[in-house]
Design a protein around this motif. Structure first.
Motif, PDB file in Angstrom:
ATOM      1  N   GLY A  71      36.544  40.417  41.243  1.00 13.16           N
ATOM      2  CA  GLY A  71      36.537  41.709  40.653  1.00 13.16           C
ATOM      3  C   GLY A  71      37.726  42.171  40.633  1.00 13.16           C
ATOM      4  O   GLY A  71      38.176  43.018  39.703  1.00 13.16           O
ATOM      5  N   LYS A  72      38.517  42.196  41.643  1.00 15.78           N
ATOM      6  CA  LYS A  72      39.853  42.593  41.793  1.00 15.78           C
ATOM      7  C   LYS A  72      40.786  41.970  41.031  1.00 15.78           C
ATOM      8  O   LYS A  72      41.526  42.862  40.103  1.00 15.78           O
ATOM      9  CB  LYS A  72      40.262  42.397  43.282  1.00 15.78           C
ATOM     10  CG  LYS A  72      41.613  43.168  43.557  1.00 15.78           C
ATOM     11  CD  LYS A  72      41.799  43.322  45.187  1.00 15.78           C
ATOM     12  CE  LYS A  72      41.893  42.050  45.860  1.00 15.78           C
ATOM     13  NZ  LYS A  72      42.246  41.933  47.283  1.00 15.78           N
ATOM     14  N   GLY A  73      40.910  40.723  40.547  1.00 17.91           N
ATOM     15  CA  GLY A  73      41.683  40.098  39.724  1.00 17.91           C
ATOM     16  C   GLY A  73      41.292  40.482  38.283  1.00 17.91           C
ATOM     17  O   GLY A  73      42.115  40.578  37.353  1.00 17.91           O
ATOM     18  N   ARG A  74      39.950  40.609  38.020  1.00 15.66           N
ATOM     19  CA  ARG A  74      39.563  41.115  36.790  1.00 15.66           C
ATOM     20  C   ARG A  74      40.116  42.528  36.491  1.00 15.66           C
ATOM     21  O   ARG A  74      40.591  42.858  35.176  1.00 15.66           O
ATOM     22  CB  ARG A  74      38.131  40.989  36.625  1.00 15.66           C
ATOM     23  CG  ARG A  74      37.562  41.113  35.046  1.00 15.66           C
ATOM     24  CD  ARG A  74      36.086  41.068  35.289  1.00 15.66           C
ATOM     25  NE  ARG A  74      35.593  41.087  33.711  1.00 15.66           N
ATOM     26  CZ  ARG A  74      35.488  40.209  32.775  1.00 15.66           C
ATOM     27  NH1 ARG A  74      36.085  39.086  33.017  1.00 15.66           N
ATOM     28  NH2 ARG A  74      35.239  40.218  31.463  1.00 15.66           N
ATOM     29  N   GLU A  75      40.095  43.539  37.354  1.00 16.86           N
ATOM     30  CA  GLU A  75      40.513  44.924  37.083  1.00 16.86           C
ATOM     31  C   GLU A  75      42.071  44.817  36.530  1.00 16.86           C
ATOM     32  O   GLU A  75      42.337  45.563  35.615  1.00 16.86           O
ATOM     33  CB  GLU A  75      40.460  45.456  38.213  1.00 16.86           C
ATOM     34  CG  GLU A  75      38.918  45.928  38.529  1.00 16.86           C
ATOM     35  CD  GLU A  75      38.680  46.958  39.753  1.00 16.86           C
ATOM     36  OE1 GLU A  75      39.320  47.900  39.574  1.00 16.86           O
ATOM     37  OE2 GLU A  75      38.023  46.715  40.563  1.00 16.86           O
ATOM     38  N   VAL A  76      42.729  44.067  37.317  1.00 14.16           N
ATOM     39  CA  VAL A  76      44.178  43.945  37.003  1.00 14.16           C
ATOM     40  C   VAL A  76      44.410  43.372  35.785  1.00 14.16           C
ATOM     41  O   VAL A  76      45.126  43.811  34.776  1.00 14.16           O
ATOM     42  CB  VAL A  76      44.877  43.177  38.015  1.00 14.16           C
ATOM     43  CG1 VAL A  76      46.493  42.762  37.719  1.00 14.16           C
ATOM     44  CG2 VAL A  76      44.875  43.622  39.468  1.00 14.16           C
ATOM     45  N   ALA A  77      43.649  42.246  35.301  1.00  9.60           N
ATOM     46  CA  ALA A  77      43.860  41.511  33.999  1.00  9.60           C
ATOM     47  C   ALA A  77      43.450  42.490  32.942  1.00  9.60           C
ATOM     48  O   ALA A  77      44.031  42.391  31.692  1.00  9.60           O
ATOM     49  CB  ALA A  77      43.239  40.010  34.124  1.00  9.60           C
ATOM     50  N   GLU A  78      42.339  43.091  33.196  1.00 12.87           N
ATOM     51  CA  GLU A  78      41.852  44.056  31.995  1.00 12.87           C
ATOM     52  C   GLU A  78      42.840  44.973  31.756  1.00 12.87           C
ATOM     53  O   GLU A  78      42.707  45.496  30.773  1.00 12.87           O
ATOM     54  CB  GLU A  78      40.473  44.535  32.476  1.00 12.87           C
ATOM     55  CG  GLU A  78      39.328  43.503  32.321  1.00 12.87           C
ATOM     56  CD  GLU A  78      37.982  44.024  32.604  1.00 12.87           C
ATOM     57  OE1 GLU A  78      37.748  45.142  32.981  1.00 12.87           O
ATOM     58  OE2 GLU A  78      36.996  43.460  32.053  1.00 12.87           O
ATOM     59  N   GLU A  79      43.327  45.856  32.614  1.00 10.99           N
ATOM     60  CA  GLU A  79      44.285  46.776  32.442  1.00 10.99           C
ATOM     61  C   GLU A  79      45.462  46.252  31.431  1.00 10.99           C
ATOM     62  O   GLU A  79      46.016  46.792  30.600  1.00 10.99           O
ATOM     63  CB  GLU A  79      44.885  47.371  33.684  1.00 10.99           C
ATOM     64  CG  GLU A  79      45.815  48.400  33.466  1.00 10.99           C
ATOM     65  CD  GLU A  79      46.192  49.280  34.673  1.00 10.99           C
ATOM     66  OE1 GLU A  79      47.252  49.725  34.606  1.00 10.99           O
ATOM     67  OE2 GLU A  79      45.516  49.113  35.854  1.00 10.99           O
TER      68      GLU A  79
END
Length: 221
Positions: A71-79
């Motif tokens: 979830g944390k990695g996805r938040e960074v990627a999505e930004e």
């Protein structure tokens, strides 16, 4: 986001996270070989970076399949992907670049200040998808449109509605394939799919490329 911001990680780490995001978008996971090919780095280097990302809680390993974002990695990627897809839309719609060129040049926009990207987004009246038909992170996404080219019937005509993932190899092979263009599926096997373009040209797409193309049935009015 609690505890981690895009500014807290290096640009190269962002490249890995967004690449994993794009591969997941198509295949559900990211293999080391695919990450290596996409970023043009050695598999051994990819493995080292993946170990680092795992220690940071940004990715999980999936046995026999590769890695997925936490979830944390996805938040960074999505930004980052949000900035990229807004830039792609600006480059394609307002400046007239084809969707392959727009993808390449959009990389230079990813690290502009957020306020610049968001001002562009507002000026474009808040589009929901990029020129490849993928949702821009941060918008209310609906159900996936269309079905994969690897799952349709031979001998029928379809309209292209999405090119998922925006991966380099597929985008190069699909450069002449625009959204809303008509194609006919001539042959489909587990290894490749042959399509006929509107021009009459036959194109053989390897299965990993065909899997990025989403199509829908041609409507009969």
């Amino acid at each position: 986001m609690v505890g981690l911001k895009v500014s807290d990680v290096g640009i190269r780490v962002e490249d890995y996270l967004t690449t994993i995001y794009r591969l997941q978008e198509v295949y559900g996971h990211a293999k080391t070989t695919n990450i290596s090919r996409e970023l043009n780095v050695r598999p051994a280097t990819v493995s080292k970076v993946i170990n680092y990302l795992k220690r940071k809680g940004l990715v999980d390993r999936v046995k026999y399949r590769g890695v997925t974002l936490t979830g944390k990695g996805r938040e960074v990627a999505e930004e980052v992907v949000r900035r990229h897809r807004i830039a792609e839309t600006f480059l394609a719609v307002f400046l007239g670049f084809d969707i392959y060129e727009a993808h390449l040049y959009a990389h230079h926009f990813e690290h502009l200040p957020k306020e610049v990207i968001e001002r562009i987004y507002e000026r474009m009246s808040r589009p929901t998808t990029c020129p490849h038909g993928n949702y821009i992170p941060g918008v209310m996404a609906g159900a996936t449109v269309g079905v994969k080219l690897t799952e349709v019937d031979e001998g029928r005509q379809y309209v292209v509605v999405r090119i998922a993932g925006e991966l380099i190899k597929p985008l190069k092979m699909l450069r002449g394939l625009a959204l809303n263009s008509l194609i006919r599926v001539v042959e489909r096997t587990p290894f490749y799919t042959v399509v006929e373009l509107g021009s009459g040209e036959l194109v053989e797409l390897p299965s990993d490329v065909a899997e990025t193309v989403y199509v829908s049935n041609v409507r009969s009015d």
